[in-house]
Design a protein around this motif. Sequence first.
Motif, mmCIF file in Angstrom:
data_model
loop_
_atom_site.group_PDB
_atom_site.id
_atom_site.type_symbol
_atom_site.label_atom_id
_atom_site.label_comp_id
_atom_site.label_asym_id
_atom_site.label_seq_id
_atom_site.Cartn_x
_atom_site.Cartn_y
_atom_site.Cartn_z
ATOM 1 N N PRO A 1 58.524 -1.674 46.328
ATOM 2 C CA PRO A 1 58.817 -1.793 44.892
ATOM 3 C C PRO A 1 58.591 -0.459 44.181
ATOM 4 O O PRO A 1 57.567 0.202 44.372
ATOM 5 C CB PRO A 1 57.811 -2.843 44.414
ATOM 6 C CG PRO A 1 57.419 -3.600 45.642
ATOM 7 C CD PRO A 1 57.495 -2.611 46.769
ATOM 8 N N THR A 2 59.563 -0.064 43.375
ATOM 9 C CA THR A 2 59.607 1.255 42.743
ATOM 10 C C THR A 2 60.177 1.114 41.336
ATOM 11 O O THR A 2 60.918 0.187 41.074
ATOM 12 C CB THR A 2 60.545 2.168 43.577
ATOM 13 O OG1 THR A 2 60.172 2.097 44.944
ATOM 14 C CG2 THR A 2 60.514 3.595 43.130
ATOM 15 N N LEU A 3 59.892 2.076 40.481
ATOM 16 C CA LEU A 3 60.492 2.068 39.142
ATOM 17 C C LEU A 3 61.719 2.976 39.110
ATOM 18 O O LEU A 3 61.606 4.194 39.244
ATOM 19 C CB LEU A 3 59.496 2.557 38.096
ATOM 20 C CG LEU A 3 58.567 1.521 37.522
ATOM 21 C CD1 LEU A 3 57.620 2.155 36.515
ATOM 22 C CD2 LEU A 3 59.326 0.380 36.884
ATOM 23 N N LEU B 1 55.506 -7.203 41.567
ATOM 24 C CA LEU B 1 55.912 -7.066 42.964
ATOM 25 C C LEU B 1 54.982 -6.123 43.727
ATOM 26 O O LEU B 1 54.729 -6.318 44.916
ATOM 27 C CB LEU B 1 57.360 -6.594 43.060
ATOM 28 C CG LEU B 1 58.401 -7.630 42.643
ATOM 29 C CD1 LEU B 1 59.798 -7.024 42.641
ATOM 30 C CD2 LEU B 1 58.334 -8.863 43.541
ATOM 31 N N THR B 2 54.461 -5.134 43.025
ATOM 32 C CA THR B 2 53.514 -4.206 43.659
ATOM 33 C C THR B 2 52.253 -4.940 44.095
ATOM 34 O O THR B 2 51.779 -4.754 45.223
ATOM 35 C CB THR B 2 53.175 -3.048 42.693
ATOM 36 O OG1 THR B 2 54.384 -2.319 42.423
ATOM 37 C CG2 THR B 2 52.140 -2.117 43.275
ATOM 38 N N VAL C 1 47.042 -1.229 40.432
ATOM 39 C CA VAL C 1 48.455 -1.600 40.494
ATOM 40 C C VAL C 1 49.324 -0.505 39.878
ATOM 41 O O VAL C 1 50.346 -0.099 40.457
ATOM 42 C CB VAL C 1 48.698 -2.961 39.810
ATOM 43 C CG1 VAL C 1 50.180 -3.285 39.724
ATOM 44 C CG2 VAL C 1 47.943 -4.060 40.550
ATOM 45 N N LYS C 2 48.923 -0.006 38.717
ATOM 46 C CA LYS C 2 49.687 1.072 38.079
ATOM 47 C C LYS C 2 49.792 2.290 38.991
ATOM 48 O O LYS C 2 50.870 2.866 39.145
ATOM 49 C CB LYS C 2 49.025 1.482 36.760
ATOM 50 C CG LYS C 2 49.158 0.482 35.648
ATOM 51 C CD LYS C 2 48.441 1.027 34.415
ATOM 52 C CE LYS C 2 48.579 0.149 33.221
ATOM 53 N NZ LYS C 2 47.906 0.719 32.042
ATOM 54 N N ASN C 3 48.674 2.681 39.582
ATOM 55 C CA ASN C 3 48.667 3.857 40.461
ATOM 56 C C ASN C 3 49.517 3.635 41.702
ATOM 57 O O ASN C 3 50.226 4.555 42.141
ATOM 58 C CB ASN C 3 47.236 4.233 40.855
ATOM 59 C CG ASN C 3 46.444 4.781 39.693
ATOM 60 O OD1 ASN C 3 47.002 5.269 38.710
ATOM 61 N ND2 ASN C 3 45.128 4.686 39.777
ATOM 62 N N GLN C 4 49.455 2.435 42.268
ATOM 63 C CA GLN C 4 50.252 2.160 43.470
ATOM 64 C C GLN C 4 51.742 2.233 43.158
ATOM 65 O O GLN C 4 52.516 2.807 43.924
ATOM 66 C CB GLN C 4 49.903 0.790 44.053
ATOM 67 C CG GLN C 4 50.657 0.468 45.331
ATOM 68 C CD GLN C 4 50.367 1.457 46.439
ATOM 69 O OE1 GLN C 4 49.229 1.656 46.825
ATOM 70 N NE2 GLN C 4 51.401 2.104 46.961
#
Length: 185
Positions: A41-43, A103-104, A164-167
């Motif tokens: 999962p990616t932005l 999803l992360t 989660v944000k960092n991952q």
Amino acid sequence: MGPLPRTLELFYDVLSPYSWLAFEVLCRYKNIWNVSLQLRPTLIAGIMKDSGNQPPALLPRKALYVKNDVRLLGQYLQVPIHLPKDFFFVIFEKGSLTAMRFLTIVKLEHPELLEKVSRELWMRVWSRDEDITEPQSILAAAEKAGMSTGRARELLERVSTPQVKNQLKETTDAACKYGERKGGS
């Protein structure tokens, strides 16, 4: 005994219809192609920013092309894809940040459900023109994918944690690094 499977990483965002098409093809044929599929999962917004690229929908000729291309590819690949009625609002106003954070954390804590939850989020936005940003929408997708309501709520409560944000940022950065040229040519 045959050869070991090759690892294939799919960096994706549920906001991308092309990611969904690739996801479905890779999931469908991973065993036939002897591929170990790693879902990442990616932005997509982070990738666009890093590359200096504009989303195709902002370029009128590309927007027309994408609309027809996605429809035809969906038919050919038998993926029930339909553009949302208010495409620009869904893509540019709502986005997918919370869904991708969810999803992360699913990947971190329940990787066995990542494929199903991802598919349900894509179905919501690209097949049924439903929301993927509100907590109830994300919970509905997780539950439809087989996650218990309690567990889905617990994960959703943690989507804004630094872990989660960092991952998600690290995964997006890793996707961007694939675009760097090696060897200087």
